[in-house]
Design a protein around this motif. Structure first.
Motif, short mmCIF file in Angstrom:
data_model
loop_
_atom_site.label_atom_id
_atom_site.label_comp_id
_atom_site.label_asym_id
_atom_site.label_seq_id
_atom_site.Cartn_x
_atom_site.Cartn_y
_atom_site.Cartn_z
N TRP A 170 44.94 37.91 39.58
CA TRP A 170 45.64 39.05 38.99
C TRP A 170 45.33 39.08 37.49
O TRP A 170 44.99 38.06 36.90
N ARG A 193 39.13 46.64 31.53
CA ARG A 193 38.10 46.21 30.57
C ARG A 193 37.08 45.26 31.20
O ARG A 193 36.37 44.55 30.50
N LEU A 219 37.70 42.53 32.89
CA LEU A 219 38.05 41.10 32.83
C LEU A 219 38.14 40.48 34.23
O LEU A 219 37.69 39.34 34.43
C1 LIG Z 1 42.98 44.49 40.64
C2 LIG Z 1 43.02 43.95 39.21
C3 LIG Z 1 42.81 42.44 39.26
C4 LIG Z 1 41.88 44.62 38.42
O1 LIG Z 1 41.80 44.01 37.14
P1 LIG Z 1 40.93 44.68 35.96
O2 LIG Z 1 40.68 43.62 34.94
O3 LIG Z 1 41.55 45.94 35.54
O4 LIG Z 1 39.56 45.03 36.73
P2 LIG Z 1 38.15 45.31 36.03
O5 LIG Z 1 38.40 45.97 34.72
O6 LIG Z 1 37.34 44.08 36.06
O7 LIG Z 1 37.52 46.39 37.01
C5 LIG Z 1 36.37 46.13 37.83
C6 LIG Z 1 36.00 47.45 38.50
O8 LIG Z 1 37.09 47.90 39.30
C7 LIG Z 1 37.50 49.20 38.88
N1 LIG Z 1 38.96 49.25 38.98
C8 LIG Z 1 39.84 48.34 38.52
N2 LIG Z 1 41.10 48.73 38.80
C9 LIG Z 1 40.98 49.93 39.44
C10 LIG Z 1 41.93 50.83 39.99
N3 LIG Z 1 43.24 50.58 39.96
N4 LIG Z 1 41.45 51.95 40.60
C11 LIG Z 1 40.12 52.18 40.68
N5 LIG Z 1 39.17 51.36 40.18
C12 LIG Z 1 39.62 50.25 39.57
C13 LIG Z 1 37.02 49.31 37.45
O9 LIG Z 1 36.84 50.67 37.08
C14 LIG Z 1 35.71 48.57 37.53
O10 LIG Z 1 34.76 49.41 38.17
P3 LIG Z 1 33.23 49.47 37.70
O11 LIG Z 1 32.68 48.08 37.88
O12 LIG Z 1 32.64 50.48 38.61
O13 LIG Z 1 33.27 49.86 36.27
C15 LIG Z 1 44.37 44.27 38.50
O14 LIG Z 1 44.59 45.66 38.57
C16 LIG Z 1 45.54 43.54 39.10
O15 LIG Z 1 45.85 42.43 38.70
N6 LIG Z 1 46.21 44.17 40.11
C17 LIG Z 1 47.41 43.58 40.71
C18 LIG Z 1 47.13 42.28 41.46
C19 LIG Z 1 46.05 42.44 42.53
O16 LIG Z 1 45.87 43.47 43.15
N7 LIG Z 1 45.32 41.33 42.77
C20 LIG Z 1 44.29 41.27 43.78
C21 LIG Z 1 44.85 41.00 45.13
S1 LIG Z 1 43.56 41.03 46.37
#
Ligand SMILES: CC(C)(COP(=O)(O)OP(=O)(O)OC[C@H]1O[C@@H](n2cnc3c(N)ncnc32)[C@H](O)[C@@H]1OP(=O)(O)O)[C@@H](O)C(=O)NCCC(=O)NCCS
Length: 186
Positions: A101, A109, A111
């Motif tokens: 998470w 960004r 990460l």
């Molecule tokens: C899912 C999560 C880890 C993403 O973290 P993040 O640091 O924002 O992800 P990133 O910035 O590395 O994004 C990677 C890619 O996913 C896409 N992405 C991330 N969140 C997204 C969202 N909510 N909807 C659509 N695309 C998304 C980004 O645009 C990026 O795409 P690209 O490579 O085409 O540019 C975060 O939203 C989170 O912690 N969510 C709650 C916990 C969770 O779901 N954990 C995983 C359980 S399986």
């Protein structure tokens, strides 16, 4: 496989560092895990208490390392602040099951993608695993994208495979193998 390993390393990615959790991180974990998205998509306790956070950084994460697994704080390299968690379990059996998470304020960004690639690289090249895998709720668009952006292959949907918040759900199974083209680029 022995149960005691060397000290847990710090892994360097392009945007993040992965380092062991410390007791001083409990407040960060407590604040981050109040987030509705983390509570919705992961198996963290809900409601999430300060004791949960203390237990996570002082007991769960160090014990994982002692048992052959690895749970890391995701540090934003730009700020030096811990902003997320990523862990791999099952390493002693050769299959790393990954979960992660990122705190709401640090999202969007790249990460999570960098953290996943960094952990996968270590699992495949240093920890000797044959397969890195993760399962995602098909409704969790963000995490599906993270897995794909990190070069994982969607293998299919496992029906009614997991219970999350008392609800049995389907999951998409993703994997990365040492011979995959994406693994060469890690
Ligand atoms: C899912 C999560 C880890 C993403 O973290 P993040 O640091 O924002 O992800 P990133 O910035 O590395 O994004 C990677 C890619 O996913 C896409 N992405 C991330 N969140 C997204 C969202 N909510 N909807 C659509 N695309 C998304 C980004 O645009 C990026 O795409 P690209 O490579 O085409 O540019 C975060 O939203 C989170 O912690 N969510 C709650 C916990 C969770 O779901 N954990 C995983 C359980 S399986």
């Amino acid at each position: 496989m022995t149960t005691v390993r060397d000290v847990q390393p710090v892994l360097t990615g392009s945007k993040v560092r992965l380092r062991p959790w410390t007791a001083d991180d409990a407040d960060v974990v407590f604040a981050a895990c109040q987030d509705a998205e983390i509570q919705r998509w992961t198996t963290v306790p809900s409601p999430y208490t300060r004791a949960d956070a203390v237990g996570y950084v002082t007991t769960f994460a160090p014990r994982a390392w002692e048992q052959g697994d690895a749970v890391f704080a995701v540090v934003d390299a730009a700020s030096g602040e811990p902003v997320g968690s990523i862990g791999a379990h099952g390493i002693p059996d050769g299959v790393a099951h990954v979960g992660y998470w990122v705190a709401a304020a640090a999202r969007g960004r790249g990460l999570a993608r960098d953290a996943l690639r960094t952990l996968a690289r270590w699992c495949l090249r240093e920890a000797g695993v044959a397969r890195v895998e993760l399962v995602v709720d098909p409704a969790n668009t963000g995490s599906l994208r993270v897995a794909e952006a990190a070069g994982f292959t969607a293998e299919g949907t496992l029906r009614q495979r997991l219970v999350v918040r008392g609800r049995r759900i389907d999951v998409v199974m993703y994997s990365l193998l040492p011979g995959d083209a994406a693994a060469q680029d890690l």
